[in-house]
Design an enzyme around this catalytic site. Structure first.
Site, mmCIF file in Angstrom:
data_model
loop_
_atom_site.group_PDB
_atom_site.id
_atom_site.type_symbol
_atom_site.label_atom_id
_atom_site.label_comp_id
_atom_site.label_asym_id
_atom_site.label_seq_id
_atom_site.Cartn_x
_atom_site.Cartn_y
_atom_site.Cartn_z
ATOM 1 N N GLY A 108 3.985 -3.698 -3.551
ATOM 2 C CA GLY A 108 3.958 -3.812 -5.014
ATOM 3 C C GLY A 108 4.511 -2.541 -5.626
ATOM 4 O O GLY A 108 5.670 -2.436 -6.000
ATOM 5 N N TYR A 129 -8.697 5.318 -12.910
ATOM 6 C CA TYR A 129 -8.584 5.968 -11.597
ATOM 7 C C TYR A 129 -8.284 7.460 -11.709
ATOM 8 O O TYR A 129 -7.815 8.060 -10.727
ATOM 9 C CB TYR A 129 -7.443 5.351 -10.776
ATOM 10 C CG TYR A 129 -7.345 3.849 -10.816
ATOM 11 C CD1 TYR A 129 -8.280 3.052 -10.159
ATOM 12 C CD2 TYR A 129 -6.302 3.220 -11.483
ATOM 13 C CE1 TYR A 129 -8.168 1.674 -10.184
ATOM 14 C CE2 TYR A 129 -6.185 1.840 -11.507
ATOM 15 C CZ TYR A 129 -7.125 1.075 -10.861
ATOM 16 O OH TYR A 129 -7.007 -0.295 -10.882
ATOM 17 N N CYS A 183 -11.367 3.846 -29.526
ATOM 18 C CA CYS A 183 -12.605 4.576 -29.813
ATOM 19 C C CYS A 183 -13.442 4.814 -28.558
ATOM 20 O O CYS A 183 -14.555 4.292 -28.431
ATOM 21 C CB CYS A 183 -13.410 3.799 -30.836
ATOM 22 S SG CYS A 183 -12.411 3.474 -32.268
ATOM 23 N N TYR A 231 1.100 -1.779 -12.186
ATOM 24 C CA TYR A 231 -0.273 -1.820 -12.696
ATOM 25 C C TYR A 231 -0.342 -1.211 -14.102
ATOM 26 O O TYR A 231 -1.320 -0.567 -14.458
ATOM 27 C CB TYR A 231 -1.235 -1.131 -11.720
ATOM 28 C CG TYR A 231 -1.102 -1.680 -10.306
ATOM 29 C CD1 TYR A 231 -1.555 -2.962 -10.010
ATOM 30 C CD2 TYR A 231 -0.484 -0.957 -9.295
ATOM 31 C CE1 TYR A 231 -1.408 -3.492 -8.744
ATOM 32 C CE2 TYR A 231 -0.329 -1.483 -8.018
ATOM 33 C CZ TYR A 231 -0.791 -2.750 -7.747
ATOM 34 O OH TYR A 231 -0.644 -3.287 -6.487
ATOM 35 N N GLY A 288 0.763 -1.238 0.000
ATOM 36 C CA GLY A 288 0.000 0.000 0.000
ATOM 37 C C GLY A 288 0.790 1.281 0.000
ATOM 38 O O GLY A 288 0.237 2.336 -0.308
HETATM 39 N N1 LLP Z 1 -1.477 -7.011 -0.908
HETATM 40 C C1 LLP Z 1 -2.761 -7.110 -1.282
HETATM 41 C C2 LLP Z 1 -3.625 -8.067 -0.593
HETATM 42 C C3 LLP Z 1 -3.259 -6.292 -2.309
HETATM 43 O O1 LLP Z 1 -4.539 -6.376 -2.669
HETATM 44 C C4 LLP Z 1 -2.391 -5.380 -2.964
HETATM 45 C C5 LLP Z 1 -2.876 -4.515 -4.038
HETATM 46 C C6 LLP Z 1 -1.043 -5.333 -2.561
HETATM 47 C C7 LLP Z 1 -0.627 -6.164 -1.517
HETATM 48 C C8 LLP Z 1 -0.045 -4.401 -3.182
HETATM 49 O O2 LLP Z 1 -0.380 -3.086 -2.988
HETATM 50 P P1 LLP Z 1 0.631 -1.921 -3.397
HETATM 51 O O3 LLP Z 1 1.852 -2.033 -2.508
HETATM 52 O O4 LLP Z 1 1.011 -2.117 -4.819
HETATM 53 O O5 LLP Z 1 -0.126 -0.693 -3.182
HETATM 54 N N2 LLP Z 1 -4.581 -1.232 -9.963
HETATM 55 C C9 LLP Z 1 -4.508 -0.205 -8.943
HETATM 56 C C10 LLP Z 1 -3.935 -0.740 -7.648
HETATM 57 C C11 LLP Z 1 -4.671 -1.947 -7.117
HETATM 58 C C12 LLP Z 1 -4.061 -2.522 -5.877
HETATM 59 C C13 LLP Z 1 -4.653 -3.847 -5.559
HETATM 60 N N3 LLP Z 1 -4.085 -4.503 -4.426
HETATM 61 C C14 LLP Z 1 -3.715 0.971 -9.481
HETATM 62 O O6 LLP Z 1 -3.289 0.942 -10.635
HETATM 63 O O7 LLP Z 1 -3.534 1.966 -8.773
#
Ligand code: LLP
Length: 422
Positions: free
Chosen positions: A279, A321, A347, A376, A242
């Protein structure tokens, strides 16, 4: 910090010019920097260790950037994988990440996926509901293999850069509520087929403020202590992912040192192994999407549309988003900046990357880079409008490798079958 810099008047990834990559591979193309990936992982790990958080388990969220070569780059440093499907488990294994470093998250795991996960000996399955826990116990019993689980708790704390990526509020589908957590933990402890190792949470993505994370951490600490008061063993606390990455449209998110220090302060004296599922913070700035200007459409009324060969199918974040991505010309031309609507050829009006963006003057044939596209980006791409998936290139120093080629139109069409009546 990333390794995309101007070198000899042109943007380069490490020591490879983006122009050379575009010439060799065509556009649009995703380009990743190994040095940036490695640096981000090591800086995070060092921050957590130096803050006194022991030997943390760091499981990269594969969904953010799932290319196997990217995963291998991280795996070689000892990084694990946070996965949400059988496909992602297979990617992690293909990258050499052993089951012992894999965390299996996700709201709806099928029996087949659970069976596959158990057969690979994953480190932890994060349970998101009671029916899921029952299913894991059933599959484990059938296989004669005890399942190590953590209960994912929904701490009822909202966080994240956009409503669609906030996961920690009570009305979201993720995790069990605090009121259920203790009962489920006790139930798991009484099962012959479940080994509850601890708790997990993940409250959202692109979090730029530590306050909600701290609130969630405090609640989780309280829960660990109350479970222990009931005589239950809690050995691991998975603090999810996150942490935000800088996209340059807002103040920088907190650094990993501040994040680690906050956790160390809130968790002081709590004897657990910490796990993390980062991530974006690892891969966002390690990747760009490289595109070429098809033409500039100048409306007499005054709007300039910069039409690129990349589209929403390649990078959906702005459409989905309202996400901001910095756009940089690869070889900036001298001259007064101009204001462009930056769009793709798909389109839909939603196929707009940026409205009224001030950029150096651009012409047909010029290359532009979408910065901070490593998370992403390719992972969410589709073939909408039958546009082949953008290829992926991995750079290391002065070398680059095509780590996913662009599919040919023949292979796209060959994947389909005729119906017998046609
Ligand atoms: N752990 C879980 C259970 C998750 O659902 C996620 C992301 C992460 C870890 C990793 O989160 P991060 O460190 O990357 O924030 N597609 C969206 C983001 C969706 C995130 C989904 N879950 C975007 O492009 O902003």
């Amino acid at each position: 910090m990333n390794h995309f810099d101007l070198e000899d008047g042109g943007l380069a990834c490490e020591s490879v010019s983006l122009d050379a990559i575009a010439e060799a591979v065509g556009t649009p193309v995703y380009v990743y920097s190994s040095a940036t990936l490695e640096r981000h992982y090591l800086v995070l790990r060092d921050a957590l260790v130096n803050a006194g958080l022991g030997d943390p388990m760091i499981a990269f969220a594969v969904k953010a950037c799932s290319n196997v070569a990217v995963l291998k780059t991280l795996s070689r440093l000892g990084c694990g994988a946070d996965v949400v499907s059988e496909g992602e488990i297979r990617r992690a294994l293909a990258a050499g990440i052993p089951g012992a470093r894999i965390v299996f998250s996700g709201v709806g795991k099928t029996a087949a996926e659970i069976e596959f996960a158990l057969s690979t000996g994953v480190a932890e399955i994060n349970v998101e509901s009671e029916p899921e826990m029952d299913r894991i116990a059933e599959v484990a019993a059938r296989l004669g293999r005890r399942a190590t689980i953590a209960i994912r708790v929904n701490p009822d704390v909202g966080a994240g850069g956009h409503a669609k990526i906030s996961t920690g509020k009570a009305d979201s589908k993720f995790g069990v509520s605090f009121s259920e957590a203790a009962r489920l933990y006790a139930k798991a402890s009484n099962s012959a087929w479940l080994d509850p190792i601890g708790l997990a949470y993940h409250i959202g993505s692109q979090i730029t403020d530590l306050a909600p994370m701290e609130a969630a951490c405090l609640k989780m600490r309280g829960l660990v202590e109350s479970l222990r008061d009931e005589g239950l063993s809690v050995r691991r606390l998975d603090l999810g992912g996150g942490l935000g990455a800088p996209y340059f449209d807002q103040p920088d998110p907190p650094g990993v040192e501040a994040y680690a220090a906050m956790i160390a302060r809130v968790m002081a004296g709590l004897e657990v192994q910490f796990a993390f599922e980062p991530g974006r913070v690892i891969c966002a700035n390690a990747g760009i999407l490289l595109a070429r200007v098809i033409h500039v459409h100048r409306r007499p009324e005054g709007r300039n549309f910069l039409v690129l060969d990349a589209a929403m199918n390649d990078l959906i974040r702005p459409a989905m988003y309202e996400a901001f991505h910095d756009i940089r010309p690869v070889a900036p031309r001298p001259g007064a900046p101009e204001v462009y609507d930056v769009v793709g050829p798909v389109c839909e009006s939603g196929d707009t990357f940026a409205r009224e963006r001030r950029l150096p003057p651009l012409e047909a044939g010029d290359l532009v880079a979408f910065m901070t596209a490593g998370a992403y980006g390719a992972a969410m791409a589709s073939e909408y409008n039958t546009r082949p998936l953008a290829p992926e290139v991995l750079v290391r120093g002065d070398k680059f490798a095509l780590v996913r080629p662009r599919p040919s139109y023949e292979s796209i069409l060959a994947a389909e079958r005729n119906a017998p009546w046609l």
